[in-house]
Design a protein around this motif. Structure first.
Motif, PDB file in Angstrom:
ATOM      1  N   THR A  19      -5.492 -30.493  23.946  1.00 39.72           N
ATOM      2  CA  THR A  19      -5.934 -30.076  25.269  1.00 39.72           C
ATOM      3  C   THR A  19      -4.724 -29.811  26.156  1.00 39.72           C
ATOM      4  OG1 THR A  19      -7.889 -31.457  25.027  1.00 39.72           O
ATOM      5  CG2 THR A  19      -7.363 -30.719  27.247  1.00 39.72           C
ATOM      6  N   LEU A  20      -4.822 -28.778  26.981  1.00 37.57           N
ATOM      7  CA  LEU A  20      -3.741 -28.397  27.885  1.00 37.57           C
ATOM      8  C   LEU A  20      -3.557 -29.450  28.970  1.00 37.57           C
ATOM      9  CD1 LEU A  20      -1.804 -26.108  28.928  1.00 37.57           C
ATOM     10  CD2 LEU A  20      -3.696 -25.436  30.386  1.00 37.57           C
ATOM     11  N   ARG A  21      -2.305 -29.825  29.209  1.00 39.95           N
ATOM     12  CA  ARG A  21      -1.981 -30.641  30.384  1.00 39.95           C
ATOM     13  C   ARG A  21      -1.738 -29.669  31.526  1.00 39.95           C
ATOM     14  NH1 ARG A  21       2.496 -35.088  29.997  1.00 39.95           N
ATOM     15  NH2 ARG A  21       1.999 -35.083  32.214  1.00 39.95           N
ATOM     16  N   ARG A  22      -2.656 -29.630  32.461  1.00 42.97           N
ATOM     17  CA  ARG A  22      -2.585 -28.640  33.533  1.00 42.97           C
ATOM     18  C   ARG A  22      -1.323 -28.783  34.376  1.00 42.97           C
ATOM     19  NH1 ARG A  22      -8.188 -29.504  36.257  1.00 42.97           N
ATOM     20  NH2 ARG A  22      -6.713 -29.571  37.954  1.00 42.97           N
TER      21      ARG A  22
ATOM     22  N   ARG B 235       8.428 -25.546  20.941  1.00 43.03           N
ATOM     23  CA  ARG B 235       9.643 -26.251  21.341  1.00 43.03           C
ATOM     24  C   ARG B 235       9.642 -27.705  20.898  1.00 43.03           C
ATOM     25  NH1 ARG B 235      13.207 -23.234  24.835  1.00 43.03           N
ATOM     26  NH2 ARG B 235      12.699 -21.159  24.104  1.00 43.03           N
ATOM     27  N   HIS B 236       8.461 -28.316  20.863  1.00 43.59           N
ATOM     28  CA  HIS B 236       8.363 -29.713  20.456  1.00 43.59           C
ATOM     29  C   HIS B 236       7.007 -29.931  19.800  1.00 43.59           C
ATOM     30  CE1 HIS B 236       9.131 -34.020  20.598  1.00 43.59           C
ATOM     31  NE2 HIS B 236       7.867 -34.158  20.931  1.00 43.59           N
ATOM     32  N   VAL B 237       7.016 -30.568  18.628  1.00 44.47           N
ATOM     33  CA  VAL B 237       5.767 -30.876  17.933  1.00 44.47           C
ATOM     34  C   VAL B 237       5.862 -32.304  17.415  1.00 44.47           C
ATOM     35  CG1 VAL B 237       4.262 -30.292  16.004  1.00 44.47           C
ATOM     36  CG2 VAL B 237       5.477 -28.480  17.208  1.00 44.47           C
ATOM     37  N   ASP B 238       4.907 -33.142  17.790  1.00 41.27           N
ATOM     38  CA  ASP B 238       4.776 -34.468  17.199  1.00 41.27           C
ATOM     39  C   ASP B 238       3.297 -34.831  17.151  1.00 41.27           C
ATOM     40  OD1 ASP B 238       4.079 -35.394  19.750  1.00 41.27           O
ATOM     41  OD2 ASP B 238       6.019 -36.321  20.127  1.00 41.27           O
ATOM     42  N   ASP B 239       2.985 -36.072  16.831  1.00 40.83           N
ATOM     43  CA  ASP B 239       1.590 -36.469  16.681  1.00 40.83           C
ATOM     44  C   ASP B 239       0.808 -36.413  17.984  1.00 40.83           C
ATOM     45  OD1 ASP B 239       1.946 -36.867  14.016  1.00 40.83           O
ATOM     46  OD2 ASP B 239       2.299 -39.029  14.186  1.00 40.83           O
TER      47      ASP B 239
ATOM     48  N   ARG C  30       1.819 -34.542  21.016  1.00 40.98           N
ATOM     49  CA  ARG C  30       1.895 -33.359  21.873  1.00 40.98           C
ATOM     50  C   ARG C  30       2.592 -32.192  21.186  1.00 40.98           C
ATOM     51  NH1 ARG C  30       6.877 -33.684  25.726  1.00 40.98           N
ATOM     52  NH2 ARG C  30       8.206 -35.052  24.528  1.00 40.98           N
ATOM     53  N   ILE C  31       2.294 -31.011  21.731  1.00 37.91           N
ATOM     54  CA  ILE C  31       2.920 -29.762  21.301  1.00 37.91           C
ATOM     55  C   ILE C  31       3.374 -29.036  22.560  1.00 37.91           C
ATOM     56  CG2 ILE C  31       2.547 -27.505  20.243  1.00 37.91           C
ATOM     57  CD1 ILE C  31       0.458 -28.804  18.457  1.00 37.91           C
ATOM     58  N   VAL C  32       4.626 -28.611  22.585  1.00 33.67           N
ATOM     59  CA  VAL C  32       5.140 -27.825  23.700  1.00 33.67           C
ATOM     60  C   VAL C  32       5.326 -26.399  23.185  1.00 33.67           C
ATOM     61  CG1 VAL C  32       7.001 -27.508  25.364  1.00 33.67           C
ATOM     62  CG2 VAL C  32       6.251 -29.819  24.749  1.00 33.67           C
ATOM     63  N   LEU C  33       4.645 -25.470  23.828  1.00 37.23           N
ATOM     64  CA  LEU C  33       4.622 -24.069  23.427  1.00 37.23           C
ATOM     65  C   LEU C  33       5.342 -23.239  24.479  1.00 37.23           C
ATOM     66  CD1 LEU C  33       3.324 -21.760  21.630  1.00 37.23           C
ATOM     67  CD2 LEU C  33       1.434 -21.817  23.268  1.00 37.23           C
ATOM     68  N   TRP C  34       6.220 -22.338  24.032  1.00 36.92           N
ATOM     69  CA  TRP C  34       6.866 -21.384  24.930  1.00 36.92           C
ATOM     70  C   TRP C  34       6.720 -20.006  24.302  1.00 36.92           C
ATOM     71  CZ3 TRP C  34      10.899 -17.993  24.003  1.00 36.92           C
ATOM     72  CH2 TRP C  34      11.332 -17.282  25.114  1.00 36.92           C
ATOM     73  N   VAL C  35       6.097 -19.095  25.037  1.00 37.15           N
ATOM     74  CA  VAL C  35       5.905 -17.728  24.556  1.00 37.15           C
ATOM     75  C   VAL C  35       6.108 -16.745  25.704  1.00 37.15           C
ATOM     76  CG1 VAL C  35       4.354 -18.262  22.635  1.00 37.15           C
ATOM     77  CG2 VAL C  35       3.406 -17.910  24.899  1.00 37.15           C
ATOM     78  N   LYS C  36       6.389 -15.495  25.334  1.00 39.76           N
ATOM     79  CA  LYS C  36       6.464 -14.441  26.338  1.00 39.76           C
ATOM     80  C   LYS C  36       5.949 -13.148  25.723  1.00 39.76           C
ATOM     81  CE  LYS C  36      11.286 -13.239  25.510  1.00 39.76           C
ATOM     82  NZ  LYS C  36      12.591 -13.043  26.133  1.00 39.76           N
ATOM     83  N   GLY C  37       5.512 -12.256  26.587  1.00 41.47           N
ATOM     84  CA  GLY C  37       4.975 -10.988  26.133  1.00 41.47           C
ATOM     85  C   GLY C  37       4.868 -10.012  27.292  1.00 41.47           C
ATOM     86  N   ILE C  38       4.375  -8.820  26.978  1.00 41.28           N
ATOM     87  CA  ILE C  38       4.256  -7.767  27.977  1.00 41.28           C
ATOM     88  C   ILE C  38       2.811  -7.314  28.036  1.00 41.28           C
ATOM     89  CG2 ILE C  38       4.964  -5.441  28.639  1.00 41.28           C
ATOM     90  CD1 ILE C  38       7.617  -6.008  27.234  1.00 41.28           C
ATOM     91  N   LEU C  39       2.244  -7.370  29.233  1.00 39.35           N
ATOM     92  CA  LEU C  39       0.881  -6.918  29.476  1.00 39.35           C
ATOM     93  C   LEU C  39       0.938  -5.470  29.938  1.00 39.35           C
ATOM     94  CD1 LEU C  39      -2.101  -7.851  29.654  1.00 39.35           C
ATOM     95  CD2 LEU C  39      -1.652  -8.405  32.044  1.00 39.35           C
TER      96      LEU C  39
ATOM     97  N   GLU D  10       5.491 -14.957  30.939  1.00 41.98           N
ATOM     98  CA  GLU D  10       6.184 -16.048  30.274  1.00 41.98           C
ATOM     99  C   GLU D  10       5.330 -17.297  30.470  1.00 41.98           C
ATOM    100  OE1 GLU D  10      10.559 -18.155  30.063  1.00 41.98           O
ATOM    101  OE2 GLU D  10      10.250 -16.380  31.304  1.00 41.98           O
ATOM    102  N   ILE D  11       5.046 -17.970  29.356  1.00 36.24           N
ATOM    103  CA  ILE D  11       4.163 -19.137  29.392  1.00 36.24           C
ATOM    104  C   ILE D  11       4.863 -20.307  28.730  1.00 36.24           C
ATOM    105  CG2 ILE D  11       1.939 -20.071  28.626  1.00 36.24           C
ATOM    106  CD1 ILE D  11       0.957 -17.134  28.467  1.00 36.24           C
ATOM    107  N   ALA D  12       4.895 -21.416  29.418  1.00 36.22           N
ATOM    108  CA  ALA D  12       5.360 -22.685  28.860  1.00 36.22           C
ATOM    109  C   ALA D  12       4.260 -23.703  29.119  1.00 36.22           C
ATOM    110  CB  ALA D  12       6.661 -23.129  29.517  1.00 36.22           C
ATOM    111  N   ALA D  13       3.777 -24.341  28.042  1.00 35.77           N
ATOM    112  CA  ALA D  13       2.638 -25.246  28.197  1.00 35.77           C
ATOM    113  C   ALA D  13       2.759 -26.419  27.240  1.00 35.77           C
ATOM    114  CB  ALA D  13       1.339 -24.496  27.941  1.00 35.77           C
ATOM    115  N   GLU D  14       2.246 -27.549  27.690  1.00 30.81           N
ATOM    116  CA  GLU D  14       2.184 -28.734  26.845  1.00 30.81           C
ATOM    117  C   GLU D  14       0.743 -29.051  26.538  1.00 30.81           C
ATOM    118  OE1 GLU D  14       3.273 -33.480  27.025  1.00 30.81           O
ATOM    119  OE2 GLU D  14       4.366 -32.100  28.311  1.00 30.81           O
ATOM    120  N   PHE D  15       0.463 -29.291  25.267  1.00 30.41           N
ATOM    121  CA  PHE D  15      -0.873 -29.622  24.806  1.00 30.41           C
ATOM    122  C   PHE D  15      -0.830 -31.020  24.204  1.00 30.41           C
ATOM    123  CE2 PHE D  15      -0.507 -25.059  24.731  1.00 30.41           C
ATOM    124  CZ  PHE D  15      -1.707 -24.630  25.251  1.00 30.41           C
ATOM    125  N   VAL D  16      -1.790 -31.863  24.574  1.00 31.04           N
ATOM    126  CA  VAL D  16      -1.828 -33.252  24.115  1.00 31.04           C
ATOM    127  C   VAL D  16      -3.158 -33.559  23.455  1.00 31.04           C
ATOM    128  CG1 VAL D  16      -0.194 -34.066  25.856  1.00 31.04           C
ATOM    129  CG2 VAL D  16      -2.627 -34.061  26.366  1.00 31.04           C
TER     130      VAL D  16
END
Length: 175
Positions: A21-24, A128-132, A134-143, A168-174
């Motif tokens: 789940t996303l940590r807002r 960027r970070h993966v463990d049991d 949390r996951i930290v995701l960093w992505v970028k793209g062009i709309l 550009e999106i940086a998000a942590e999921f737990v």
């Protein structure tokens, strides 16, 4: 025993699932309009929800469209294709993807639904970070620019509204 002890809370994946789940409070979504690789306009959107499931290759992000500051109206017009954005008209921007590929980088292809229009969006980045826990995701793209150009604008805002939007999106999921 009450039912709430057995049922998971709304929005949470069931126990043992690979979904996170996303940590807002730990999510940054930054749209920008650029010229010669330099940002002319930059804003931030607030995330209201989302989840990432690497097992099923699914990502959902829900953003508050009205959280974009009022000082970046040309960016808002380019993103939404509308002259004004009211919370009652288009409160959410939703990105949904069921196509996630992971090799040396992470490639996410999905659809973004903004102001009643759906556009394809391809993102590339890394985990960027993966463990049991949390996951930290960093992505970028062009709309791509919206198909319908905003009306009633002067020449400079019309030129900005016709430009592509860099995300550009940086998000942590737990868990």
């Amino acid at each position: 025993m009450p039912d709430t002890e057995v049922l998971p809370a709304v929005g949470e994946p069931p126990a043992g699932a690979t979904a996170r789940t996303l940590r807002r409070d730990r999510c940054v979504v930054e749209p920008s309009i650029r010229l010669a690789r330099l940002p002319l306009l930059r804003g931030r959107l607030t995330a209201t929800g989302g989840h990432l499931d690497l097992g099923n290759r699914r990502l959902v992000l829900v953003l508050d469209a009205t959280s974009l500051r009022g000082g970046v109206k040309p960016l808002r017009r380019a993103l939404t294709g509308a002259r004004g954005l009211r919370a009652a008209d288009h409160p959410d921007i939703t990105f949904t993807s069921e196509d996630i590929e992971i090799d040396d980088a992470i490639h996410i292809t999905g659809k973004i639904d903004v102001a009643g229009a759906t556009r394809e969006l391809r993102l590339r980045g890394d985990l960027r970070h993966v463990d049991d826990d949390r996951i930290v995701l960093w992505v970028k793209g062009i709309l791509p620019a919206p198909r319908r150009k905003p009306r009633g604008l002067g020449p400079v805002p019309r030129l900005l509204a016709a430009r592509r939007i860099h995300l550009e999106i940086a998000a942590e999921f737990v868990r």
